[in-house]
Design an enzyme around this catalytic site. Structure first.
Site, PDB file in Angstrom:
ATOM      1  N   SER A 234       0.831  -1.218   0.000  1.00  0.00           N
ATOM      2  CA  SER A 234       0.000   0.000   0.000  1.00  0.00           C
ATOM      3  C   SER A 234       0.863   1.265   0.000  1.00  0.00           C
ATOM      4  CB  SER A 234      -0.952  -0.011   1.189  1.00  0.00           C
ATOM      5  OG  SER A 234      -0.214  -0.107   2.383  1.00  0.00           O
TER       6      SER A 234
ATOM      7  N   THR B 147       6.137   1.976   3.380  1.00  0.00           N
ATOM      8  CA  THR B 147       7.581   2.214   3.435  1.00  0.00           C
ATOM      9  C   THR B 147       7.982   3.387   2.542  1.00  0.00           C
ATOM     10  OG1 THR B 147       7.988  -0.112   3.901  1.00  0.00           O
ATOM     11  CG2 THR B 147       9.848   1.148   3.042  1.00  0.00           C
ATOM     12  N   SER B 148       7.548   3.363   1.298  1.00  0.00           N
ATOM     13  CA  SER B 148       8.030   4.396   0.371  1.00  0.00           C
ATOM     14  C   SER B 148       7.398   5.761   0.654  1.00  0.00           C
ATOM     15  CB  SER B 148       7.813   3.969  -1.079  1.00  0.00           C
ATOM     16  OG  SER B 148       6.535   3.449  -1.254  1.00  0.00           O
TER      17      SER B 148
ATOM     18  N   GLY C 107       2.533  -4.925   7.126  1.00  0.00           N
ATOM     19  CA  GLY C 107       1.098  -5.089   6.882  1.00  0.00           C
ATOM     20  C   GLY C 107       0.370  -5.883   7.956  1.00  0.00           C
TER      21      GLY C 107
ATOM     22  N   PRO D 297      26.252  17.255  41.964  1.00  0.00           N
ATOM     23  CA  PRO D 297      26.197  17.702  43.361  1.00  0.00           C
ATOM     24  C   PRO D 297      26.800  19.088  43.603  1.00  0.00           C
ATOM     25  CG  PRO D 297      27.762  15.897  43.077  1.00  0.00           C
ATOM     26  CD  PRO D 297      26.977  16.005  41.809  1.00  0.00           C
ATOM     27  N   ASN D 298      26.132  19.794  44.454  1.00  0.00           N
ATOM     28  CA  ASN D 298      26.537  21.133  44.921  1.00  0.00           C
ATOM     29  C   ASN D 298      26.370  22.236  43.881  1.00  0.00           C
ATOM     30  OD1 ASN D 298      27.328  20.309  47.585  1.00  0.00           O
ATOM     31  ND2 ASN D 298      29.055  19.264  46.586  1.00  0.00           N
TER      32      ASN D 298
ATOM     33  N   ARG E 183      28.435  29.405  46.874  1.00  0.00           N
ATOM     34  CA  ARG E 183      29.642  28.715  47.347  1.00  0.00           C
ATOM     35  C   ARG E 183      30.863  29.140  46.525  1.00  0.00           C
ATOM     36  NH1 ARG E 183      30.073  23.639  43.591  1.00  0.00           N
ATOM     37  NH2 ARG E 183      31.823  22.662  44.620  1.00  0.00           N
TER      38      ARG E 183
ATOM     39  N   TYR F 164      33.701  29.610  41.280  1.00  0.00           N
ATOM     40  CA  TYR F 164      32.550  29.253  40.444  1.00  0.00           C
ATOM     41  C   TYR F 164      31.738  30.450  39.934  1.00  0.00           C
ATOM     42  CZ  TYR F 164      33.542  24.561  42.102  1.00  0.00           C
ATOM     43  OH  TYR F 164      34.148  23.370  42.369  1.00  0.00           O
TER      44      TYR F 164
ATOM     45  N   ASN G  33      27.605  18.369  33.803  1.00  0.00           N
ATOM     46  CA  ASN G  33      28.641  18.729  34.758  1.00  0.00           C
ATOM     47  C   ASN G  33      28.422  17.816  35.962  1.00  0.00           C
ATOM     48  OD1 ASN G  33      30.226  19.729  36.765  1.00  0.00           O
ATOM     49  ND2 ASN G  33      29.762  21.892  36.381  1.00  0.00           N
TER      50      ASN G  33
ATOM     51  N   ALA H 117      31.599  16.709  41.670  1.00  0.00           N
ATOM     52  CA  ALA H 117      32.658  15.856  42.227  1.00  0.00           C
ATOM     53  C   ALA H 117      32.555  14.404  41.765  1.00  0.00           C
ATOM     54  CB  ALA H 117      32.624  15.933  43.748  1.00  0.00           C
TER      55      ALA H 117
ATOM     56  N   HIS I 293      35.100  12.583  39.272  1.00  0.00           N
ATOM     57  CA  HIS I 293      36.389  11.974  39.577  1.00  0.00           C
ATOM     58  C   HIS I 293      36.312  10.507  40.000  1.00  0.00           C
ATOM     59  CE1 HIS I 293      37.303  16.146  39.242  1.00  0.00           C
ATOM     60  NE2 HIS I 293      36.557  16.431  40.303  1.00  0.00           N
TER      61      HIS I 293
ATOM     62  N   GLU J  53      31.097  17.163  28.434  1.00  0.00           N
ATOM     63  CA  GLU J  53      31.248  17.376  29.878  1.00  0.00           C
ATOM     64  C   GLU J  53      31.754  18.799  30.109  1.00  0.00           C
ATOM     65  OE1 GLU J  53      32.639  14.141  32.418  1.00  0.00           O
ATOM     66  OE2 GLU J  53      34.279  15.455  33.025  1.00  0.00           O
TER      67      GLU J  53
ATOM     68  N   HIS K 220      33.081  21.684  33.061  1.00  0.00           N
ATOM     69  CA  HIS K 220      33.488  22.070  34.420  1.00  0.00           C
ATOM     70  C   HIS K 220      33.688  23.563  34.428  1.00  0.00           C
ATOM     71  CE1 HIS K 220      33.931  17.936  35.450  1.00  0.00           C
ATOM     72  NE2 HIS K 220      34.547  17.766  34.296  1.00  0.00           N
ATOM     73  N   MET K 221      33.119  24.205  35.409  1.00  0.00           N
ATOM     74  CA  MET K 221      33.253  25.663  35.446  1.00  0.00           C
ATOM     75  C   MET K 221      34.697  26.049  35.752  1.00  0.00           C
ATOM     76  SD  MET K 221      29.716  26.854  37.124  1.00  0.00           S
ATOM     77  CE  MET K 221      29.789  28.481  36.441  1.00  0.00           C
TER      78      MET K 221
ATOM     79  N   ARG L 184      43.746  22.519  39.836  1.00  0.00           N
ATOM     80  CA  ARG L 184      43.352  22.492  41.251  1.00  0.00           C
ATOM     81  C   ARG L 184      43.998  21.293  41.957  1.00  0.00           C
ATOM     82  NH1 ARG L 184      37.022  23.142  41.346  1.00  0.00           N
ATOM     83  NH2 ARG L 184      37.424  23.506  43.575  1.00  0.00           N
TER      84      ARG L 184
HETATM   85  N1  LIG Z   1       0.880   5.250  -5.003  1.00  0.00           N
HETATM   86  C1  LIG Z   1       1.782   4.495  -5.602  1.00  0.00           C
HETATM   87  N2  LIG Z   1       1.964   4.566  -6.923  1.00  0.00           N
HETATM   88  C2  LIG Z   1       2.876   3.792  -7.546  1.00  0.00           C
HETATM   89  N3  LIG Z   1       3.664   2.885  -6.934  1.00  0.00           N
HETATM   90  C3  LIG Z   1       3.542   2.766  -5.604  1.00  0.00           C
HETATM   91  C4  LIG Z   1       2.600   3.558  -4.861  1.00  0.00           C
HETATM   92  N4  LIG Z   1       2.692   3.209  -3.578  1.00  0.00           N
HETATM   93  C5  LIG Z   1       3.657   2.253  -3.501  1.00  0.00           C
HETATM   94  N5  LIG Z   1       4.157   1.990  -4.716  1.00  0.00           N
HETATM   95  C6  LIG Z   1       5.209   0.995  -5.049  1.00  0.00           C
HETATM   96  O1  LIG Z   1       4.763  -0.267  -4.587  1.00  0.00           O
HETATM   97  C7  LIG Z   1       5.829  -1.012  -4.016  1.00  0.00           C
HETATM   98  C8  LIG Z   1       5.497  -1.354  -2.578  1.00  0.00           C
HETATM   99  O2  LIG Z   1       5.526  -0.163  -1.804  1.00  0.00           O
HETATM  100  P1  LIG Z   1       6.014  -0.130  -0.298  1.00  0.00           P
HETATM  101  O3  LIG Z   1       6.234   1.269   0.075  1.00  0.00           O
HETATM  102  O4  LIG Z   1       7.114  -1.097  -0.094  1.00  0.00           O
HETATM  103  O5  LIG Z   1       4.701  -0.682   0.427  1.00  0.00           O
HETATM  104  P2  LIG Z   1       4.491  -1.299   1.875  1.00  0.00           P
HETATM  105  O6  LIG Z   1       5.601  -0.861   2.732  1.00  0.00           O
HETATM  106  O7  LIG Z   1       3.162  -0.783   2.300  1.00  0.00           O
HETATM  107  O8  LIG Z   1       4.470  -2.775   1.662  1.00  0.00           O
HETATM  108  C9  LIG Z   1       7.077  -0.157  -4.171  1.00  0.00           C
HETATM  109  O9  LIG Z   1       7.745  -0.538  -5.337  1.00  0.00           O
HETATM  110  C10 LIG Z   1       6.513   1.256  -4.301  1.00  0.00           C
HETATM  111  O10 LIG Z   1       7.364   2.099  -5.039  1.00  0.00           O
HETATM  112  O1  LIG Z   2       1.387  -8.269   5.874  1.00  0.00           O
HETATM  113  C1  LIG Z   2       2.219  -8.910   6.520  1.00  0.00           C
HETATM  114  O2  LIG Z   2       1.887  -9.788   7.345  1.00  0.00           O
HETATM  115  C2  LIG Z   2       3.657  -8.607   6.330  1.00  0.00           C
HETATM  116  C3  LIG Z   2       4.014  -7.463   5.666  1.00  0.00           C
HETATM  117  C4  LIG Z   2       5.397  -7.070   5.409  1.00  0.00           C
HETATM  118  O3  LIG Z   2       5.531  -5.631   5.413  1.00  0.00           O
HETATM  119  P1  LIG Z   2       4.938  -4.692   4.229  1.00  0.00           P
HETATM  120  O4  LIG Z   2       3.493  -4.462   4.533  1.00  0.00           O
HETATM  121  O5  LIG Z   2       5.747  -3.446   4.274  1.00  0.00           O
HETATM  122  O6  LIG Z   2       5.118  -5.456   2.962  1.00  0.00           O
HETATM  123  C5  LIG Z   2       6.322  -7.686   6.463  1.00  0.00           C
HETATM  124  O7  LIG Z   2       6.089  -7.120   7.725  1.00  0.00           O
HETATM  125  C6  LIG Z   2       6.114  -9.171   6.548  1.00  0.00           C
HETATM  126  O8  LIG Z   2       6.465  -9.719   5.310  1.00  0.00           O
HETATM  127  C7  LIG Z   2       4.675  -9.550   6.899  1.00  0.00           C
HETATM  128 MG   LIG Z   3       6.990  -1.884   3.967  1.00  0.00          MG
END
Ligand SMILES: Nc1ncnc2c1ncn2[C@@H]1O[C@H](COP(=O)(O)OP(=O)(O)O)[C@@H](O)[C@H]1O
Ligand SMILES: O=C(O)C1=C[C@@H](OP(=O)(O)O)[C@@H](O)[C@H](O)C1
Ligand SMILES: [Mg+2]
Length: 346
Positions: A15, A18-19, A82, A199-200, A207, A212, A263, A266, A269, A287, A289-290, A296
């Site tokens: 979805s 990550t990206s 996911g 401390p202090n 003081r 100081y 700081n 004491a 040391h 770190e 020290h004044m 000293r």
């Molecule tokens: N809106 C989008 N349009 C085109 N490509 C996308 C889009 N969102 C994600 N991608 C592509 O889909 C792939 C999976 O994306 P990623 O960020 O790894 O998803 P996730 O972390 O949710 O699994 C990557 O190659 C990313 O570049």
């Molecule tokens: O949907 C899942 O259960 C999972 C999604 C993966 O991440 P992405 O959603 O970034 O692909 C990763 O955590 C693993 O492979 C399991």
């Molecule tokens: Mg991901």
């Protein structure tokens, strides 16, 4: 309850979590964290290999640990896997830490993007109808946990990142339902530094004024706060006379602060406990020290805590604190550029 400052992306494989998450973080000048990427780094192997060698349950346990750490972050765009929604505990933690954005994609687009993708073990050896079956089982969960639903079909990735930002801004100005998350982002976007005095130091101005100086700790901190504001750095202050409290405070900086000015008084040391805490948090430390500890008594010439600092400033009085802040800012920026400021990797 802490403000929600993270943006958490959920949705099915492919979805765009990550990206688009990376783009969103870049546009907001925020950190980005992908739970799958963290698992990959920690296990030293690809997700598909983890599934293959240790099974899905093992992966889900790793995912749970990673989610917990991600949810402890502030001002971070978090891309999940996911299947994160399969565990209600994961979602409870993420919900408390941020706004949940569901990236919804059509079945066609999902299949197009992930069918046969060897890096996704739950898609690589499955037929299209099997993938869609998993999708339909999970739809309900994504819908249940989503604060915001972003329809991604037919849109390009950058347009989607922009739409998320607009959506969050609008929802704040319309009814404040999710709080000012973008405002929070701007706030936490600033570098955060903890200033710790040992401390202090609470007796400064009273003081040994010849050594100081005349300013009280409160005055020094006020001046420092002003300087920090000019530098765009957020500072929080802590003073304690007790070693354990200082250790706790240092530990509490993990995931919350970008660096420490300390700081240790004491304790400098001889406190191995403070030294170990500074080492453990793996943050840049300056770190201060004044007084010039080398001019000293002999016993002040050794700094066990300083052995774990990136640098030491001594003998410049109050000025030493803001020089420390300047140096620390530089160090943190360099680290940021090198991309090593994830917790556990510093
Ligand atoms: N809106 C989008 N349009 C085109 N490509 C996308 C889009 N969102 C994600 N991608 C592509 O889909 C792939 C999976 O994306 P990623 O960020 O790894 O998803 P996730 O972390 O949710 O699994 C990557 O190659 C990313 O570049
Ligand atoms: O949907 C899942 O259960 C999972 C999604 C993966 O991440 P992405 O959603 O970034 O692909 C990763 O955590 C693993 O492979 C399991
Ligand atoms: Mg991901």
């Amino acid at each position: 309850m802490k403000n929600k400052t993270n943006i958490v992306l959920i949705g099915f494989m492919g979805s765009g979590k990550t990206s688009i998450g990376k783009m969103l973080a870049e546009k907001l000048g925020k950190r980005f964290l992908d739970t799958d990427e963290l698992i990959r780094q920690e296990c030293g192997m690809e997700i598909s290999e983890i599934f293959h060698k240790f099974g899905e349950e093992y992966f889900r346990n790793k995912e749970k640990e990673t989610v917990e750490r991600a949810a402890a972050r502030e001002g971070t765009v978090i891309a999940t896997g996911g299947g994160v929604v399969l565990n209600p505990e994961n979602m409870e933690k993420l919900r408390r830490s941020g706004i949940i954005v569901w990236l919804r994609a059509s079945e066609e687009e999902i299949l197009q993007r992930i069918s046969g993708d060897a890096s996704r073990p739950l898609a690589s050896n499955k037929s299209e109808s099997e993938i869609l079956e998993i999708y339909s089982k999970r739809l309900n969960l994504y819908a249940t946990y989503a604060d915001i639903i972003i329809e991604t079909s037919g849109k390009d990735k950058e347009a989607i990142a922009i739409e998320i930002i607009k959506h969050l801004k609008n929802s704040y100005s319309n009814n404040g339902k999710y709080g000012n998350i973008i405002g929070e982002f701007q706030r936490v976007r600033q570098m955060k530094v903890k200033i710790i005095n040992g401390p202090n130091m609470n007796l400064l101005g009273l003081r040994e004024r010849d050594i100081y100086g005349e300013s009280t700790l409160e005055e020094i901190n006020q001046h420092l706060e002003k300087r920090a504001r000019e530098m765009g750095v957020l500072v929080d202050f802590f003073q304690s006379n007790s070693e354990g409290e200082i250790v706790d405070e240092i530990q509490g900086c993990i995931g919350q602060y970008d660096g420490i000015v300390i700081n240790p008084g004491a304790y400098t040391h001889y406190s191995i406990a403070i030294r170990d805490a500074l080492e453990a948090v793996k943050l840049p430390v300056i770190e201060v020290h004044m007084s010039n500890i080398f001019a000293r008594e002999d016993f002040r010439r050794v700094s066990v805590t300083g052995q774990k600092a990136s640098g030491i400033i001594a003998g410049l009085g109050e000025t030493g604190y803001w020089l420390a802040l300047l140096a620390l800012k530089d160090l943190i920026e360099k680290r940021g550029r090198e991309g090593v400021n994830e917790f556990g990797k510093n």
